[in-house]
Design an enzyme around this catalytic site. Structure first.
Site, mmCIF file in Angstrom:
data_model
loop_
_atom_site.group_PDB
_atom_site.id
_atom_site.type_symbol
_atom_site.label_atom_id
_atom_site.label_comp_id
_atom_site.label_asym_id
_atom_site.label_seq_id
_atom_site.Cartn_x
_atom_site.Cartn_y
_atom_site.Cartn_z
ATOM 1 N NE ARG A 1 -3.506 0.520 2.779
ATOM 2 C CZ ARG A 1 -3.846 -0.002 4.092
ATOM 3 N NH1 ARG A 1 -3.040 0.249 5.047
ATOM 4 N NH2 ARG A 1 -5.004 -0.679 4.398
ATOM 5 C CE1 TYR A 2 0.208 3.921 4.109
ATOM 6 C CE2 TYR A 2 0.688 1.807 4.879
ATOM 7 C CZ TYR A 2 -0.263 3.205 4.702
ATOM 8 O OH TYR A 2 -1.319 3.347 5.771
ATOM 9 N NE ARG B 1 5.412 2.318 6.424
ATOM 10 C CZ ARG B 1 4.948 3.410 5.717
ATOM 11 N NH1 ARG B 1 5.304 3.789 4.765
ATOM 12 N NH2 ARG B 1 3.832 4.086 6.453
ATOM 13 C CB CYS C 1 -2.648 -17.215 15.281
ATOM 14 S SG CYS C 1 -2.837 -15.737 13.798
ATOM 15 C CB CYS D 1 -7.371 -12.150 18.334
ATOM 16 S SG CYS D 1 -5.671 -12.611 18.612
ATOM 17 C CB CYS E 1 -8.337 -11.394 14.020
ATOM 18 S SG CYS E 1 -7.342 -11.657 12.686
ATOM 19 N NE ARG F 1 -4.038 -9.025 7.256
ATOM 20 C CZ ARG F 1 -2.958 -8.749 7.921
ATOM 21 N NH1 ARG F 1 -2.270 -9.585 8.515
ATOM 22 N NH2 ARG F 1 -2.646 -7.743 7.530
ATOM 23 C CG ASP G 1 -10.589 -3.564 11.035
ATOM 24 O OD1 ASP G 1 -11.305 -4.370 11.171
ATOM 25 O OD2 ASP G 1 -9.311 -3.903 10.924
ATOM 26 C CG ASP H 1 -5.641 0.535 8.229
ATOM 27 O OD1 ASP H 1 -5.533 1.065 7.288
ATOM 28 O OD2 ASP H 1 -4.736 -0.347 8.595
ATOM 29 C CE LYS I 1 -1.062 0.678 10.340
ATOM 30 N NZ LYS I 1 -0.873 0.366 9.039
HETATM 31 C C1 LIG Z 1 0.155 -0.388 8.826
HETATM 32 C C2 LIG Z 1 0.785 -0.931 7.743
HETATM 33 C C3 LIG Z 1 2.101 -0.801 7.057
HETATM 34 C C4 LIG Z 1 3.146 -0.347 8.157
HETATM 35 O O1 LIG Z 1 2.982 0.916 8.328
HETATM 36 P P1 LIG Z 1 3.941 1.675 9.567
HETATM 37 O O2 LIG Z 1 3.231 3.124 9.913
HETATM 38 O O3 LIG Z 1 4.944 2.095 8.807
HETATM 39 O O4 LIG Z 1 3.987 0.706 10.665
HETATM 40 C C5 LIG Z 1 2.270 -1.045 5.929
HETATM 41 N N1 LIG Z 1 1.640 -1.529 4.982
HETATM 42 C C6 LIG Z 1 0.226 -1.730 5.191
HETATM 43 C C7 LIG Z 1 -0.478 -2.255 4.277
HETATM 44 C C8 LIG Z 1 -0.227 -1.282 6.417
HETATM 45 O O5 LIG Z 1 -1.548 -1.271 6.802
HETATM 46 S S1 SF4 Z 2 -4.983 -10.537 15.651
HETATM 47 FE FE1 SF4 Z 2 -5.461 -11.974 13.910
HETATM 48 S S2 SF4 Z 2 -3.463 -12.338 13.223
HETATM 49 FE FE2 SF4 Z 2 -2.994 -11.491 15.073
HETATM 50 S S3 SF4 Z 2 -2.416 -13.001 16.491
HETATM 51 FE FE3 SF4 Z 2 -4.938 -12.515 16.569
HETATM 52 S S4 SF4 Z 2 -5.869 -13.917 15.159
HETATM 53 FE FE4 SF4 Z 2 -3.617 -13.952 14.645
#
Ligand SMILES: *Cc1c(COP(=O)(O)O)cnc(C)c1O
Ligand code: SF4
Length: 348
Positions: A91-92, A95, A104, A108, A111, A113, A272, A309, A316
Site C-alpha cells: 500500500r505504501y 514498505r 496463530c 483473536c 481479528c 483477518r 476496523d 485504518d 492509516k
Molecule cells: C500499517 C501498515 C504498514 C506499516 O505502517 P507503519 O506505519 O510503517 O508501521 C504497511 N503496510 C500496510 C498495508 C499497513 O496497513
Molecule cells: S490479531 Fe489475528 S493475525 Fe493477529 S494473532 Fe490474533 S488472530 Fe492472529
C-alpha cells in the site's frame, strides 16, 4: 525432528468450546457453530490467564454468538486489491506486509483477518512465499518488509530462517519487521535458539500485541527480555476493544507496564469494520478520550499513536483531539489542563 515444547503446547491447545467445560461453567453448545465458522484456538498458557467467564482474556479468545449476527466487511482494509502477489500487501511505496503464515497460536475474536486466519484459504504455500520474495527483489523502492499473517513465529525455525535469509539478502531491503502475538499467547516460543536466529538478521524489529495489563506476566516479560537481549527492539500494537481495554485506567496500566518491560507502545488501533467483530467496536470518541487522558499524566514514551485504518485501502490516519486551532497569525493550543495558549507560529 524432535517436537519442541512450544509445538507440544500448540498441540495441547483448546480448539472446541466444549473443552472449556473442565474449567468453567457455561453453555458451550451455541458456540460450536461460531467456532465452525471462525476457528478457535487457545494455548494452555493463555487459557491460564482467564480468571472468569467473560473476563477481558476470555473475551479475546472464546467464541461469542454475536460473531455470527454481524455482517461487516469481509476485507475491511481492501487488502486484496493491494496484493500484487498473494503473499504481499503493497500500500505504501517503501514498505510491504508479507503474509508469511496462515495460523496463530491463539485466534483473536476481533481479528481483522478473521475471515481467513486458521482456514485453508489462508495457508500459504512455499510457492507463494517464493513469489513474494521475487516481488520484493524486483521492486527496489521496498526498504522495509513486515512479516505478518497469521503469525510468522509459528513457522518452524528452519522455514523462518530460510525466509529471513532470503529477504535479508535483497540489497535494497534495509529493515525487517515481524508482527507477532506469540509473546502474549505462547511465550515459550521465544526460545534461545529462535533469538539467536533473529539476531543474525539485524536490524530486525518486532511488534507484538498486548491488549490488557493481565497479559503482562513474568513469562511474557522473560520472552520480551530474551528478544531484547538478542538486539531485537520491541514495539506494541494494541487494538482498542470494548469491554477489554476501553477504560483509560486499564489502558494506562497496560502502557506503563509495557514500558517497564522495555516494550515501546507504537499504535493504538481503532477497531476496523471486519465482519463478526462489531461487539468489540467503540466510538472514536472513546479513543480520543483515552488519548486525552494520557496527555500530561503519562510519559510521551508510553503514548502510542491512535490510528484508524480507513476502509477501502485508504490507509492509516492518526486521530487526535482538537488541540490546535488557527486564529489569524497565531495558533491556539489547548494544554492537557484545558488552558488555551496562544503560540506565535512561524510562517514556514
Ligand atoms: C500499517 C501498515 C504498514 C506499516 O505502517 P507503519 O506505519 O510503517 O508501521 C504497511 N503496510 C500496510 C498495508 C499497513 O496497513
Ligand atoms: S490479531 Fe489475528 S493475525 Fe493477529 S494473532 Fe490474533 S488472530 Fe492472529
Amino acid at each position: 525432528m524432535a517436537t519442541e515444547a512450544w509445538q507440544q503446547a500448540l498441540k495441547e491447545s483448546l480448539i472446541d468450546p466444549e473443552q472449556l467445560l473442565g474449567w468453567y461453567d457455561f453453555d458451550p453448545q451455541p458456540l460450536k457453530a461460531v467456532a465452525a465458522r471462525y476457528p478457535m484456538r487457545i494455548t494452555p498458557y493463555y487459557l491460564g490467564l482467564i480468571q472468569a467467564v467473560d473476563d477481558p482474556i476470555w473475551r479475546q479468545c472464546v467464541p461469542d454468538l454475536r460473531e455470527l449476527s454481524d455482517d461487516g466487511l469481509a476485507d475491511p482494509l481492501g487488502e486484496e486489491n493491494l496484493s500484487p502477489v498473494p503473499a504481499v500487501i503493497h500500500r505504501y511505496p517503501d514498505r510491504v506486509i508479507f503474509l508469511a503464515s496462515g495460523s496463530c497460536a491463539s485466534y483473536c475474536r476481533f481479528c481483522t483477518r478473521k475471515r481467513k486466519v486458521g482456514c485453508k484459504s489462508m495457508s500459504i504455500s512455499f510457492r507463494e512465499l517464493r513469489e513474494g520474495i521475487d516481488y520484493i527483489a524486483a521492486t527496489p523502492q521496498i526498504k522495509d518488509v513486515i512479516l505478518s499473517g497469521g503469525d510468522p513465529l509459528l513457522l518452524p525455525d528452519s522455514v523462518l530462517g530460510d525466509l529471513l535469509a532470503r529477504i535479508h539478502a535483497i540489497p535494497h531491503v534495509e529493515i525487517i519487521r515481524i508482527g507477532s502475538r506469540v509473546p502474549v499467547t505462547l511465550p515459550e516460543r521465544i526460545t534461545e535458539k529462535l533469538c539467536a536466529l533473529l539476531e543474525r538478521f539485524a536490524p530486525l524489529y518486532l511488534n507484538t500485541h498486548f491488549n490488557h495489563p493481565r497479559e503482562l506476566t513474568p513469562q511474557a516479560a522473560e520472552a520480551c527480555a530474551r528478544l531484547i537481549g538478542s538486539g531485537v527492539p520491541l514495539g506494541n500494537q494494541t487494538v482498542l476493544l470494548k469491554g477489554v481495554n476501553d477504560e483509560p485506567q486499564t489502558m494506562i496500566a497496560l502502557l506503563r507496564g509495557l514500558l517497564r518491560m522495555r516494550v515501546r507502545p507504537y499504535y493504538l488501533h481503532q477497531m476496523d469494520l471486519a465482519c463478526g467483530t462489531a461487539h468489540f467496536r467503540t466510538p472514536v470518541a472513546t479513543g480520543l478520550e483515552i488519548v486525552r487522558a494520557l496527555r500530561g499524566p503519562v510519559s510521551g514514551l508510553a503514548s502510542p499513536h491512535y490510528v484508524i485504518d480507513l476502509p477501502g485501502g485508504k490507509g492509516k490516519v492518526p486521530l487526535q483531539p482538537e488541540y490546535v486551532k488557527r486564529r489569524g497569525e497565531v495558533l491556539e493550543i489547548r494544554t492537557s489542563d484545558g488552558e488555551l495558549v496562544l503560540y506565535p507560529d512561524c510562517r514556514g
